[in-house]
Design an enzyme around this catalytic site. Structure first.
Site, mmCIF file in Angstrom:
data_model
loop_
_atom_site.group_PDB
_atom_site.id
_atom_site.type_symbol
_atom_site.label_atom_id
_atom_site.label_comp_id
_atom_site.label_asym_id
_atom_site.label_seq_id
_atom_site.Cartn_x
_atom_site.Cartn_y
_atom_site.Cartn_z
ATOM 1 C CE LYS A 79 -3.793 2.068 2.724
ATOM 2 N NZ LYS A 79 -4.588 1.964 3.972
ATOM 3 C CB SER A 154 -8.004 3.728 3.034
ATOM 4 O OG SER A 154 -7.123 3.149 3.989
ATOM 5 C CB SER A 178 -8.122 0.883 5.987
ATOM 6 O OG SER A 178 -8.865 2.057 5.809
HETATM 7 N N1 GLN Z 1 -12.862 4.441 6.780
HETATM 8 C C1 GLN Z 1 -12.238 4.885 7.984
HETATM 9 C C2 GLN Z 1 -11.820 6.329 7.809
HETATM 10 O O1 GLN Z 1 -12.140 6.869 6.826
HETATM 11 C C3 GLN Z 1 -11.039 4.014 8.305
HETATM 12 C C4 GLN Z 1 -9.890 4.262 7.437
HETATM 13 C C5 GLN Z 1 -8.702 3.441 7.770
HETATM 14 O O2 GLN Z 1 -8.805 2.417 8.454
HETATM 15 N N2 GLN Z 1 -7.545 3.881 7.332
HETATM 16 O O3 GLN Z 1 -11.193 6.904 8.641
#
Ligand code: GLN
Length: 485
Positions: A79, A154, A178
């Site tokens: 990532k 994400s 995420s």
């Molecule tokens: N969807 C959550 C956010 O927008 C978690 C994102 C993540 O785990 N990086 O913060």
């Protein structure tokens, strides 16, 4: 050569170690698959074939000398939130579009030292803020099961690349879901380790008290093997925990007779899709038939988790992202001699709308007068949420919940309504708030789209979660289902 890109890590390792295949062949097979489907999936921000083939050649020499381990010669997508020396690391942001780190994240070093092969950098929501991969400044990623739908986020690139056979495994990061949520939406396995188990050194910070790196793979065993490779104390990360190394594959294959599984009623939320509910109910019946006991439990403070997360995460993000000022590194607006204008224009151009929204929310919550009302309250709620988990883990060994209340939604469907997007992570956020391990394993389909089951355990209970998920996975066929691409 028959589809090497679909091998599991274990199969790849066995064939590499017995010289049936070479890492260069395996890597080439993934690169060919990328050539064939990446136009449609778009899971990568950068593909690095030269690096991959050079690393594969090194791995082949290691293997020839009888060196290396389970990941030697095995391709991975990283990532784009993890620093890779000499390879752009953008966080899917215009702010870091031209940023080339001078060092590797600890996890990247660990993988490279073990001879893993980096295929490239995975797409993501900008600075890991989002649940659909649509907040990438460069392009969205498409769900391999239905290209009109999101892969989740994400770490959408990680899940989509693994699900489409472009890579053998991927590394993602999980601040509020995420790793697990995109794994669920793409029908693959994702593990968020206990906070502190995996070094965050070189992981570009979003919310430091919540962020944790985790593996995405096509099987539970693959995730266990990757966890073995990346876990461990790192003196360069003050929150990393010193523990004896453990082999997370050791308990795989053991049964789950007598295991006490709790079903928290609060996770079966209004708005949960009936197809998801059905898949989870069937999974619970399967776990029971494997010898687990199922017990309803209650975690009443769950209702505060979303609000608590959306104060703490933006607060930490506003502090962490203050470093992008156009001076130190990253994008820099140069068309003025005025310092404030330069700062303003740098951040205005460099950050997309969701990142800006979070920075503003966090700055507000931390400002004097509001700190006590918001940030401090959220920290107090955080303690209560954690205590709720501590209490139920006196009665059960792990919890079973849906990973996401819904399956993959259409690209563009939720971009206009940030709160709808935030709600997607209602089942995964509490795990980060409490620093617990969580795992998502495929448990069926609803209207042709994958559904994921989440297992949550006490701190450092990864072995229990992996053993349970593995027992379930081997008793069902969901993990071997593949999208037709
Ligand atoms: N969807 C959550 C956010 O927008 C978690 C994102 C993540 O785990 N990086 O913060």
């Amino acid at each position: 050569m028959p589809e090497l890109n679909w091998l599991s890590i274990k199969e790849a390792h066995d064939q590499l170690a017995s010289k049936q295949i070479s890492s260069v062949e395996l890597t080439q097979s993934c690169l060919d698959r990328i050539d064939a489907v990446e136009d449609q999936v778009q899971s990568f921000l950068a593909i690095t074939p030269e690096i991959a083939l050079a690393q594969a050649a090194v791995a082949d020499r290691m293997l020839a000398a009888g060196e290396g381990g389970p990941l030697t010669g095995v391709p991975v997508q990283i990532k784009d939130v993890m620093c890779t020396e000499g390879v752009p690391t953008t966080c899917a942001s215009r702010m870091l579009e031209n940023f080339v780190p001078v060092y590797n994240a600890t996890v990247v070093d660990k993988l490279i030292n073990q001879g893993a092969v980096m295929l490239g950098k995975g797409n993501m929501d900008e600075f890991a803020m989002g649940s659909s991969c649509e907040n990438s400044a460069f392009h969205p990623t498409h769900n391999p099961w239905d290209l009109d739908r999101v892969p989740g986020g994400s770490s959408g690139g990680a899940a989509a690349s693994v699900a489409s056979g472009e890579t053998i495994f991927a590394l993602g990061s999980d601040t509020g879901g995420s790793v697990r949520q995109p794994a669920s939406l793409c029908g693959v396995v994702g593990l968020k380790p206990t906070y502190g188990m995996v070094s965050r050194y070189g992981l570009i910070a979003f919310a430091s008290s919540l962020d944790q790196i985790g593996p995405v793979g096509r099987s539970v065993q693959d995730c266990a093997l990757v966890l073995n490779a990346i876990a461990g104390h790192d003196p360069r990360d003050a929150t990393s925990v010193a523990r004896e190394p453990q082999d997370y594959t050791a308990t795989l294959g053991q049964d789950i007779k007598g295991l006490r599984l709790g079903i928290p009623e609060e996770y079966f939320v209004d708005g949960m899709e009936p197809g998801t509910r059905k898949a989870i109910d069937e999974a619970l019946a399967k776990l029971e038939s494997l010898g687990a006991t199922i017990k309803p439990v209650s975690l009443p403070t769950t209702r505060y988790a979303l609000a608590c997360y959306y104060i703490i995460a933006p607060s930490e993000c506003s502090a962490n992202l203050a470093r992008y000022d156009g001076v130190k590194y990253g994008y820099s607006y140069q068309e003025t001699n005025d310092m404030w204008e330069a700062l303003e224009k740098t951040r205005e151009y460099g950050f997309g709308p969701e990142v800006t929204r979070r920075v503003m929310l966090g700055t507000y919550a931390l400002s004097s007068g509001y700190y006590d009302a918001y940030y401090l309250k959220a920290q107090q709620a955080r303690t209560l949420i954690r205590q709720d988990f501590d209490r139920v883990f006196q009665e059960v060994d792990a919890l079973v919940t849906p990973t996401s209340p819904v399956t993959a939604f259409k690209i563009g469907e939720k971009t206009g309504d940030p709160v709808q997007m935030y709600l997607i992570d209602v089942c995964t956020l509490p795990v980060n708030i409490a620093g617990l391990p969580g795992l998502s394993v495929p448990c069926g389909f609803s209207d042709g789209l994958p559904v994921g089951m989440q297992l949550i355990g006490p701190h450092f209970s990864e072995d229990t979660l992996l053993r349970t998920a593995h027992a379930y996975e081997t008793a069902t066929e969901w993990s071997s289902a593949r999208p037709t691409l």
